[in-house]
Design an enzyme around this catalytic site. Structure first.
Site, mmCIF file in Angstrom:
data_model
loop_
_atom_site.group_PDB
_atom_site.id
_atom_site.type_symbol
_atom_site.label_atom_id
_atom_site.label_comp_id
_atom_site.label_asym_id
_atom_site.label_seq_id
_atom_site.Cartn_x
_atom_site.Cartn_y
_atom_site.Cartn_z
ATOM 1 N N HIS A 59 0.715 -1.126 0.121
ATOM 2 C CA HIS A 59 -0.199 0.074 0.003
ATOM 3 C C HIS A 59 0.971 1.325 -0.111
ATOM 4 C CE1 HIS A 59 -3.727 -2.244 0.542
ATOM 5 N NE2 HIS A 59 -3.078 -2.754 1.319
ATOM 6 N N ASN A 132 -10.489 -2.858 1.890
ATOM 7 C CA ASN A 132 -9.968 -2.640 0.453
ATOM 8 C C ASN A 132 -11.485 -2.508 -0.103
ATOM 9 O OD1 ASN A 132 -7.423 -3.416 0.674
ATOM 10 N ND2 ASN A 132 -7.743 -5.427 1.059
#
Length: 488
Positions: A59, A132
């Site tokens: 990420h 997510n």
């Protein structure tokens, strides 16, 4: 901490002394060597060498924005969390979007899950919901996470992402079949961060004032509508504008086109979990909506950009362990690992006092801890005692846990998650495939075939195909034919 006005007054050193000349360094005579007494030169170079922190291992590539969450339904019979206590109540939030596999300089328009990390600045402390844009994930146990991410990152020999590694792991980890079907379908490349859903993904616990427990899943449904890119469109956009998603989000907020999401939850009474047809704590599975229909609980709006991307977006930290009273974890084995891993990553990456940075500190509550010192400690505690219990009025425990206990039985050991009646690594992937139109199925098959065709070992490619055949016979048959056509 107030933001300094950098436009007023003369340029100074970091110690506040005015700078006479910022164009020429001091030398021993005209044309001579530089002098060590030139503190401005040394200060600027030393700061420049240190002005980056390690990027996130996963990420790393992301964009953030501030906004607000507004409650639209009464959920007090399910949770005692104060920020959910009344209709119309607003809570400030910070949301960071991200891709998973790419590094900080990667392109936005790629086939990859998107992180959806949301920080609620509640009056009972910060609540982080770290999810997510997909309701499921590739694996169900955190002990496999480092191995999985190693397959998505650069190979230690070639220095490139290798299809062999990716499909070898997915083929040997059949629980990934559902998420891979999501990833290579139409929603695998969102057109922007504004045009995708978000999910808490994990199962969490809600508990009300009476101590009743409910298991909960979060859904954030985009009000802008779902929009995606084809592989060809993404390839072109990534080359033309690597910052496409970050730019889109920033410019939308700048022009007042504030993106919003309708927030829904699925709620399962705790007593239902043991006999539910799927393991309700398995991150590779969804709860079908016919079993537990989503109910709307709020609205999320993003309406303010960070003033400084590094200070706010890059130094923002999120941990699934940041709960508030009335919300807690579940026995989800992926979540259990993340409860440790996220906080540990940020203590390493940003520093032990990361939670005291402006973007991370509580805004509607006050942090009162006995933690002291460490890098970037600002002395906020003054001379207060740094232990508990103490006799000097220091903060003390409340004697009321944030969430309710979960009953456990049996011996310690490396146990797989309990199996339920319809637990299977392939059934939900097949259900997802059969929900798609013929055109969607064809794009899914084409996307998968184009990727699998790059595998150098036939047995790895065939194993991957067989997992999709187990999900749906037609799925596997079409995929095998497409891969064979590409591989000759």
């Amino acid at each position: 901490m107030s933001v300094q006005d950098e436009t007023a007054g003369p340029l100074t050193t970091e110690a506040g002394a005015p700078v006479a000349d910022n164009q020429n360094s001091q030398t021993a005579g005209a044309g001579g060597p530089a002098l060590i007494q030139d503190q401005l030169l040394l200060e600027k170079l030393a700061h420049f060498n240190r002005e980056r922190i390690p990027e996130r291992v996963v990420h790393a590539r992301g964009a953030g924005a501030y906004g607000r969450f507004t409650v639209t339904a009464d959920v007090t019979r399910y949770t005692r969390a104060k920020f959910l206590s009344e209709i119309g109540k607003e809570t400030e939030v910070f949301l960071r979007f991200s891709t998973v596999a790419g590094n900080l300089g990667a392109a936005d328009a790629v086939r990859d899950p998107r992180g959806f990390a949301l920080k609620f600045y509640t009056e009972e402390g910060n609540y982080d919901l770290v999810g997510n844009n997909t309701p499921v994930f590739f694996i169900k146990d955190a002990v496999k996470f480092p191995d999985f991410i190693h397959t998505q990152k650069r190979d230690p020999y070639t220095g490139s992402q290798e299809p062999d590694n990716v499909w070898d792991f997915w083929g040997l980890s059949p629980e990934s079949t559902h998420q891979v079907t999501w990833l290579f379908g139409d929603r695998g490349i969102p057109a922007s961060y504004r045009h995708m859903n978000g999910y808490g993904s994990h199962t969490f616990q809600w508990a009300n004032d009476a101590g009743e427990v409910f298991w909960v899943k979060y859904h954030f449904k985009t009000d802008q509508g779902i929009k995606n890119l084809t592989q060809a469109e993404a390839d072109e956009l990534a080359g033309k504008d690597p910052d496409s998603h970050q730019r889109d989000l920033r410019e939308a907020i700048e022009r007042g086109d504030y993106p919003t999401w309708t927030v829904q939850v699925q709620l399962m009474p705790a007593a239902d979990a043991a006999a539910y047809r799927f393991n309700p704590f398995d991150l590779t599975k969804v709860w079908p909506h016919e079993d537990y229909p989503p109910i709307e609980i709020g609205k999320l709006e993003l309406n303010r950009n960070p003033r400084n991307v590094f200070a706010e977006t890059e130094q923002s930290v999120f941990s699934p362990h940041h709960f508030v009273p009335g919300i807690g974890p579940s026995p989800d084995k992926m979540l259990q690992g993340r409860l440790f891993a996220y906080g540990d990553a940020h203590r390493y990456r940003v520093g032990i006092n990361a939670d005291a940075l402006p973007v991370n500190e509580p805004k509607a509550a006050r942090a009162r801890t006995h933690g002291r010192d460490g890098v970037m400690y600002d002395g906020r505690h003054g001379g207060a005692k740094n232990y508990e219990p103490n006799s000097f009025g220091g903060p003390a425990q409340t004697d009321r846990p944030l969430w309710e206990p979960t009953a456990v039985t049996g011996a310690t050991g490396e146990h797989p998650a309990p199996s339920h009646a319809e637990d299977d690594d392939f059934v939900q992937a097949g259900d997802l495939y059969r929900l798609m139109s013929q055109d969607e199925q064809q794009r899914l098959v084409d996307n998968l075939a184009g990727n699998i065709a790059g595998v150098s070992h036939d047995e790895i490619a065939q194993r991957a195909i067989e997992n999709f055949r187990k999900a749906d016979e037609d799925f596997g048959k079409r995929l095998e034919a497409a891969v064979q056509a590409l591989r000759g």
